[in-house]
Write a protein that holds these residues in place. Structure first.
Motif, short mmCIF file in Angstrom:
data_model
loop_
_atom_site.label_atom_id
_atom_site.label_comp_id
_atom_site.label_asym_id
_atom_site.label_seq_id
_atom_site.Cartn_x
_atom_site.Cartn_y
_atom_site.Cartn_z
N GLN A 1 0.82 -1.21 0.00
CA GLN A 1 0.00 0.00 0.00
C GLN A 1 0.86 1.27 0.00
N LYS A 2 1.98 1.25 0.72
CA LYS A 2 2.87 2.42 0.75
C LYS A 2 3.44 2.72 -0.63
N VAL A 3 3.71 1.67 -1.39
CA VAL A 3 4.22 1.84 -2.76
C VAL A 3 3.14 2.52 -3.61
N LYS A 4 1.90 2.04 -3.50
CA LYS A 4 0.81 2.61 -4.29
C LYS A 4 0.54 4.07 -3.90
N GLU A 5 0.64 4.38 -2.62
CA GLU A 5 0.43 5.76 -2.18
C GLU A 5 1.53 6.67 -2.73
N ALA A 6 2.76 6.19 -2.73
CA ALA A 6 3.87 6.98 -3.29
C ALA A 6 3.68 7.18 -4.79
N PRO B 1 12.88 -11.80 -7.26
CA PRO B 1 13.11 -12.07 -8.69
C PRO B 1 14.52 -11.65 -9.10
N THR B 2 15.10 -12.44 -9.98
CA THR B 2 16.46 -12.15 -10.44
C THR B 2 16.50 -11.79 -11.93
N GLU B 3 15.36 -11.86 -12.58
CA GLU B 3 15.26 -11.52 -14.01
C GLU B 3 14.14 -10.51 -14.19
N LEU B 4 14.30 -9.61 -15.16
CA LEU B 4 13.30 -8.59 -15.42
C LEU B 4 11.94 -9.21 -15.72
N GLU B 5 11.91 -10.22 -16.56
CA GLU B 5 10.65 -10.85 -16.96
C GLU B 5 9.93 -11.44 -15.74
N GLU B 6 10.70 -12.01 -14.85
CA GLU B 6 10.14 -12.59 -13.62
C GLU B 6 9.53 -11.49 -12.75
N ALA B 7 10.22 -10.38 -12.62
CA ALA B 7 9.73 -9.25 -11.82
C ALA B 7 8.48 -8.64 -12.47
N GLU B 8 8.51 -8.49 -13.78
CA GLU B 8 7.37 -7.89 -14.48
C GLU B 8 6.13 -8.78 -14.42
N ALA B 9 6.30 -10.06 -14.14
CA ALA B 9 5.18 -10.98 -14.05
C ALA B 9 4.51 -10.95 -12.67
N LEU B 10 5.12 -10.26 -11.71
CA LEU B 10 4.52 -10.15 -10.38
C LEU B 10 3.22 -9.36 -10.49
N PRO B 11 2.16 -9.80 -9.85
CA PRO B 11 0.88 -9.07 -9.92
C PRO B 11 1.01 -7.62 -9.47
N GLU B 12 1.82 -7.36 -8.45
CA GLU B 12 1.99 -5.99 -7.97
C GLU B 12 2.67 -5.11 -9.01
N GLU C 1 2.38 -0.96 -13.38
CA GLU C 1 2.58 -0.63 -14.79
C GLU C 1 1.29 -0.20 -15.46
N GLN C 2 0.15 -0.72 -14.99
CA GLN C 2 -1.14 -0.31 -15.56
C GLN C 2 -1.46 1.15 -15.26
N HIS C 3 -0.92 1.66 -14.16
CA HIS C 3 -1.20 3.04 -13.75
C HIS C 3 -0.20 4.05 -14.32
N LEU C 4 0.92 3.56 -14.81
CA LEU C 4 1.95 4.47 -15.31
C LEU C 4 1.63 4.96 -16.72
N PRO C 5 1.68 6.28 -16.93
CA PRO C 5 1.53 6.78 -18.30
C PRO C 5 2.68 6.26 -19.16
N GLY C 6 2.44 6.14 -20.44
CA GLY C 6 3.44 5.62 -21.36
C GLY C 6 4.84 6.14 -21.16
N PRO C 7 5.01 7.47 -21.09
CA PRO C 7 6.37 8.01 -20.94
C PRO C 7 7.08 7.55 -19.66
#
Length: 101
Positions: A4-9, A57-68, A73-79
């Motif tokens: 939650q702290k991450v989402k608030e930031a 996670p030790t690989e980018l793909e593994e980290a990007e697959a985390l639900p969090e 990433e869904q909330h981040l604007p493209g840039p």
């Protein structure tokens, strides 16, 4: 640490991002500086949370697959998605950065 702290930031940084998009000149510069500070506050909160994962996670793909991470990433604007990916790679690789104001 709660996610939650991450989402608030992130919410704080995205608010500054929206203000930055609507302004220019000195006011725009002020919003840009605030956005940058809050974006890296978000990254710091994210890294603190990320370091609590077991296993981490030790690989980018593994980290990007985390639900969090997918949620963020869904909330981040493209840039901002590229900036987040770069920071995620840095965190996975274990690099520390110094920021100067």
């Amino acid at each position: 640490m709660k996610f939650q702290k991450v989402k608030e930031a992130l919410d704080t940084a995205l608010y500054d991002w929206s203000l930055m998009q609507k302004t220019s000149g000195d006011e725009g510069a002020e919003h840009a500086e605030r956005f940058e500070r809050h974006f890296y506050d978000f990254i710091d909160e994210f890294e603190t949370w990320f370091r609590t994962l077991d296993p981490e996670p030790t690989e980018l793909e593994e980290a990007e697959a985390l639900p969090e991470v997918m949620e963020l990433e869904q909330h981040l604007p493209g840039p901002l998605q590229l900036n987040f990916t770069i920071e995620l790679e840095r965190i996975i690789d274990g690099y520390k950065t110094s920021r100067f104001d």
